[in-house]
Design an enzyme around this catalytic site. Sequence first.
Site, short mmCIF file in Angstrom:
data_model
loop_
_atom_site.label_atom_id
_atom_site.label_comp_id
_atom_site.label_asym_id
_atom_site.label_seq_id
_atom_site.Cartn_x
_atom_site.Cartn_y
_atom_site.Cartn_z
N ASP A 80 -2.21 6.61 6.22
CA ASP A 80 -3.24 5.75 5.63
C ASP A 80 -3.60 4.70 6.69
O ASP A 80 -2.93 3.71 6.84
CB ASP A 80 -2.69 5.09 4.37
CG ASP A 80 -3.66 4.06 3.78
OD1 ASP A 80 -4.75 3.86 4.36
OD2 ASP A 80 -3.31 3.46 2.75
N LYS A 89 -12.74 -2.03 6.09
CA LYS A 89 -11.99 -2.93 6.96
C LYS A 89 -12.46 -2.84 8.41
O LYS A 89 -12.92 -3.81 8.96
CB LYS A 89 -10.49 -2.65 6.86
CG LYS A 89 -9.89 -3.30 5.61
CD LYS A 89 -9.20 -2.37 4.70
CE LYS A 89 -8.84 -3.06 3.39
NZ LYS A 89 -8.08 -2.18 2.52
N TRP A 116 0.83 -1.21 0.00
CA TRP A 116 0.00 0.00 0.00
C TRP A 116 0.86 1.26 0.00
O TRP A 116 0.54 2.24 -0.67
CB TRP A 116 -1.00 -0.01 1.16
CG TRP A 116 -2.04 -1.05 0.96
CD1 TRP A 116 -2.26 -2.17 1.71
CD2 TRP A 116 -3.01 -1.11 -0.12
NE1 TRP A 116 -3.28 -2.91 1.18
CE2 TRP A 116 -3.76 -2.30 0.07
CE3 TRP A 116 -3.30 -0.29 -1.21
CZ2 TRP A 116 -4.80 -2.67 -0.80
CZ3 TRP A 116 -4.33 -0.67 -2.08
CH2 TRP A 116 -5.06 -1.84 -1.87
C1 LIG Z 1 -7.50 -1.65 1.51
C2 LIG Z 1 -6.45 -0.61 1.62
C3 LIG Z 1 -6.33 0.43 0.67
C4 LIG Z 1 -7.23 0.52 -0.53
O1 LIG Z 1 -8.49 0.89 -0.16
P1 LIG Z 1 -9.64 1.18 -1.22
O2 LIG Z 1 -10.70 1.74 -0.37
O3 LIG Z 1 -9.99 -0.15 -1.85
O4 LIG Z 1 -9.11 2.13 -2.24
C5 LIG Z 1 -5.35 1.37 0.87
N1 LIG Z 1 -4.52 1.31 1.92
C6 LIG Z 1 -4.60 0.33 2.84
C7 LIG Z 1 -3.66 0.33 4.00
C8 LIG Z 1 -5.57 -0.66 2.72
O5 LIG Z 1 -5.66 -1.63 3.64
#
Ligand SMILES: *Cc1c(COP(=O)(O)O)cnc(C)c1O
Length: 360
Positions: free
Chosen positions: A172, A196, A102
């Site tokens: 993030d 998540k 990521w």
């Molecule tokens: C799942 C995830 C993403 C991507 O998320 P989307 O909402 O599908 O764009 C980005 N960063 C992390 C750390 C993730 O776990």
Amino acid sequence: MSSVYNFSAGPAVLPKAVLQQVQQELVDWHNSGMSVMEMSHRGKEFMGIAAEAEADLRSLMGIPSNYKVLFLQGGASSQFAMVPMNLLGGKAGADYLNTGEWSKKAIKEAKRFASVNVVASSEDKNFSYAPGQDAWKLDSNAAYVHYTPNETIGGVEIFWTPETGNVPLVADMSSNILSRPMDVSKYGLIYAGAQKNIGPAGLTIVIVREDLIGQTVAGTPTMFDYKTHAENESMYNTPPTFAMYVAGLVFKWIGAQGGLAAMEKINREKAGLLYDALDGTDFYNSPVAKENRSLMNVPFTLKDAALDEAFLKGAKERGLLQLKGHRSVGGMRASIYNAMPRAGVQALVDYMKEFEKKNG
Ligand SMILES: *Cc1c(COP(=O)(O)O)cnc(C)c1O
């Protein structure tokens, strides 16, 4: 209905009590005669739902009053672009920590807008750890410092908060937001896709310090400017109303568990059960450095990869679902977000021991 435990990395398990409440209210929300899905986002009912969700999130995370909470769409992946578009503020470059898949995606997107300084990387060891702050080469002129406190795929979590002086810290937190208390005041901006640890897919939450809003790069589309959403209480256009409603119920559920400190305690217990099981044998292996073992996503391998298929098949028969690891890591991955009950982790550990006995 058969009972299963869903270890998916995302979209992921939601609290059963929340799903049951959604079911009860689905067709007729609080005697309004309609579903939340059918309500105007500008109507009194939905405005109330949105305000309550924001207030509950602010109280759970202790979000200071000089931060805006934005309810957006586009996923965390859109933030990979929106962050540089909004935060460069005339500067040429930004600092990024590279701890996995990521981080890499965030870096790749930022390069479209900025010169990216990678302050440190753990690619040398297949992203199995996070470089400590003493190894970071920060640029005091950077517009911001971006990192991924929990790498969902690699299962690498950073439990300390980086010190970046006057340079805003951006995180993030897609896969570890609300899993434990975090000091929001240490951050310039936090973002997270909802699917998540917050609620249904389709909602992206951005928490941003007010003074960082309003300095987009020239040509930024209206919808990609935080100011647009901050000035309109996330109602400039239609927000993801149903996902916001469910997220609001999840916030109340977390509150009822005792808030984030209580969540951390439960999450440490659950992760501890699983890591202890992995450490207690050489039949299984955790590839992640001990100090960076994620509380949310636990990748592990079997000593003999030829047994992977049999492991997954037996797991499925017991209702232990979505345990296949990400293709870049292999093996297994158990995602054990807030809503995964302790009994689910215990069932997995029991199965692992049984499988080892048969095949070890
Ligand atoms: C799942 C995830 C993403 C991507 O998320 P989307 O909402 O599908 O764009 C980005 N960063 C992390 C750390 C993730 O776990």
